[in-house]
Design an enzyme around this catalytic site. Structure first.
Site, mmCIF file in Angstrom:
data_model
loop_
_atom_site.group_PDB
_atom_site.id
_atom_site.type_symbol
_atom_site.label_atom_id
_atom_site.label_comp_id
_atom_site.label_asym_id
_atom_site.label_seq_id
_atom_site.Cartn_x
_atom_site.Cartn_y
_atom_site.Cartn_z
ATOM 1 C CD GLU A 294 -0.093 1.080 0.980
ATOM 2 O OE1 GLU A 294 -0.757 0.629 0.038
ATOM 3 O OE2 GLU A 294 -0.541 1.891 1.799
ATOM 4 C CG HIS B 195 -4.670 -2.177 -1.387
ATOM 5 N ND1 HIS B 195 -3.988 -2.442 -2.548
ATOM 6 C CD2 HIS B 195 -4.123 -1.037 -0.890
ATOM 7 C CE1 HIS B 195 -3.055 -1.512 -2.741
ATOM 8 N NE2 HIS B 195 -3.120 -0.657 -1.742
ATOM 9 C CG ASP C 78 -14.543 1.090 0.355
ATOM 10 O OD1 ASP C 78 -14.475 0.221 -0.541
ATOM 11 O OD2 ASP C 78 -13.977 2.197 0.276
ATOM 12 C CG LEU D 16 -10.904 4.728 -5.620
ATOM 13 C CD1 LEU D 16 -11.094 3.217 -5.645
ATOM 14 C CD2 LEU D 16 -11.971 5.378 -4.758
ATOM 15 N NE ARG E 173 4.965 -13.571 -20.722
ATOM 16 C CZ ARG E 173 5.318 -13.894 -19.475
ATOM 17 N NH1 ARG E 173 5.883 -12.988 -18.699
ATOM 18 N NH2 ARG E 173 5.093 -15.104 -19.022
ATOM 19 C CG HIS F 183 1.456 5.549 -2.714
ATOM 20 N ND1 HIS F 183 2.099 5.380 -1.503
ATOM 21 C CD2 HIS F 183 0.266 4.905 -2.598
ATOM 22 C CE1 HIS F 183 1.332 4.665 -0.693
ATOM 23 N NE2 HIS F 183 0.219 4.360 -1.340
ATOM 24 C CG ASP G 175 -5.913 1.751 1.999
ATOM 25 O OD1 ASP G 175 -4.967 2.248 2.633
ATOM 26 O OD2 ASP G 175 -5.975 1.756 0.760
#
Length: 386
Positions: free
Chosen positions: A129, A215, A251, A312, A226, A141, A277
């Site tokens: 990932e 996810h 969750d 998160l 657009r 990330h 996850d």
């Protein structure tokens, strides 16, 4: 051994029954009591549910251990913890990192799989990932490490034969379509995610093999204008395409019950794969800190967030929690919820002939639980690892 007096959860029904396990496989299923062989142990489940073991294809860690540590000790701890939630097989996921760090994870996982079976869930492979994300949808990330796919980088990752099970890639990136095609050709799940794609980007990825969504709803483009026109994003594309299997972190924090219900109505019980996850915060108390890769995080309100509280950072859930939430919050049947945690991920991994099902000859990966969703036994290949 014999597992007696259970409510068996098949892919399409519930039935009272009894199961014999021999040499790590399901040897018999019967609605009549099975006569024990000489010395054969019997576990009376007293009417508890007995289902195929849960398969988590998107999980990062637990108990302050992270797949990015690239060590057998970390993998073993992750596998032990998630077995408590009924998981019998999993694919640890990387985070966005340097190529060298990802290679170390793959090398460590390859070595771990050569070791004798441990006392937790089975490690099936690695889900890569990152790092091929949109900088508009990084999630938790590192933005500075996000980059476009380059064959010279990803080809060595795929050289670990049969180890990489899935890659999450933003479809709109230069080089993404070539990578999707390569993954599909090798039997690796090409998954769209962490993406700011427009409708046509998603359609192009689908034409090149994308059949999975990482996810769903999280870090995913949605409908927007657009110019004067309203155009779909990756979310609407995967909701409307029957061949795309959608991951769901059920969750009740990452995705609200209303959105979970919407996904169910769009995809049905065969189009959803439940994933935790979960990261290194799983198993920690509220307020405890941990690392996701090298990002500082904290457990807060039953979910993991970055230290600044703005993003998160994976869940703290076990698979049994997701099944419970689908039944109690989305109000679907237990049979359907279990299918999303067993047969559907097995299909995604092309393992449905031997995992994720209750049938004679399948591996004896099993989970028993009570009416209030408390796991009582987790069997991996017939061994009780709980």
């Amino acid at each position: 051994m014999i597992l007696s007096n259970a409510r068996l959860i098949f892919a399409d029904r519930l039935a009272r029954g009894h199961v014999r396990v021999t040499d790590g496989k399901i040897a018999a299923l019967s609605d009549q009591a099975l006569e024990p062989l000489a010395g054969e142990p019997v576990i009376d489940l007293g009417g508890q549910f007995l289902a195929p073991g849960f398969i988590d294809i998107h999980v990062h860690g637990a108990q302050r251990r992270d797949a990015m540590e690239a060590s057998s000790e970390a993998f073993a701890a992750i596998c032990r913890h998630h077995a408590r939630g009924g998981t019998t097989a999993l694919t640890p996921a990387t985070v966005t990192a340097t190529s060298e760090s990802i290679l170390r994870v793959l090398q460590a996982a390859q070595e771990y799989r050569r070791q004798p079976s441990g006392d937790g869930a089975q490690l099936l492979g690695i889900h890569i990932e990152g790092p091929y994300f949109s900088k508009e949808k990084p999630g938790a990330h590192r933005l500075d490490l996000i980059r476009n796919p380059q064959r010279a980088e990803w080809e060595p990752w795929l050289a670990f034969d049969g180890l990489v099970t899935q890659m999450t890639v933003a479809p709109e990136l230069p080089g993404a379509l070539e990578l999707f095609e390569e993954l599909a050709g090798r039997g690796i799940i090409p998954s769209g995610g962490h993406s700011d794609a427009w409708d046509e980007d998603a359609a192009a990825a689908f034409a090149h093999g994308m059949r999975h969504a990482t996810h769903t709803f999280n870090c995913m483009s949605t409908a927007r204008r657009r110019g004067p026109y309203r155009v779909a994003g990756l979310l609407e594309f995967v909701l409307s395409e029957p061949e795309v299997l959608c991951e769901l972190i059920a969750d009740a924090h990452h995705v609200s019950p209303t959105l979970m219900r919407m996904l169910y109505l769009a995809k049905g019980p065969d189009g959803i794969v439940l994933v935790t996850d979960a990261a290194a915060g799983a198993g920690l108390a509220d307020g405890e800190t941990f690392q996701l890769g090298d990002i500082a995080c904290v457990v807060r309100g039953g979910v993991s967030v970055t230290a600044d509280g703005q993003t998160l950072a994976s869940s703290t859930a076990g698979m049994i929690d997701l099944v419970r939430n689908m039944v109690q919050l989305v109000e679907i049947s237990l049979v359907e919820a279990v299918r999303m945690a067993t047969l559907n991920p097995a299909r995604a991994l092309r393992l449905e002939a031997r995992k994720g099902v209750l049938k004679v000859g399948a591996e004896a990966d099993l989970v028993s639980f009570t009416d209030d969703f408390q796991v009582t036994h987790t069997f991996v290949g017939g061994r009780n690892v709980l």
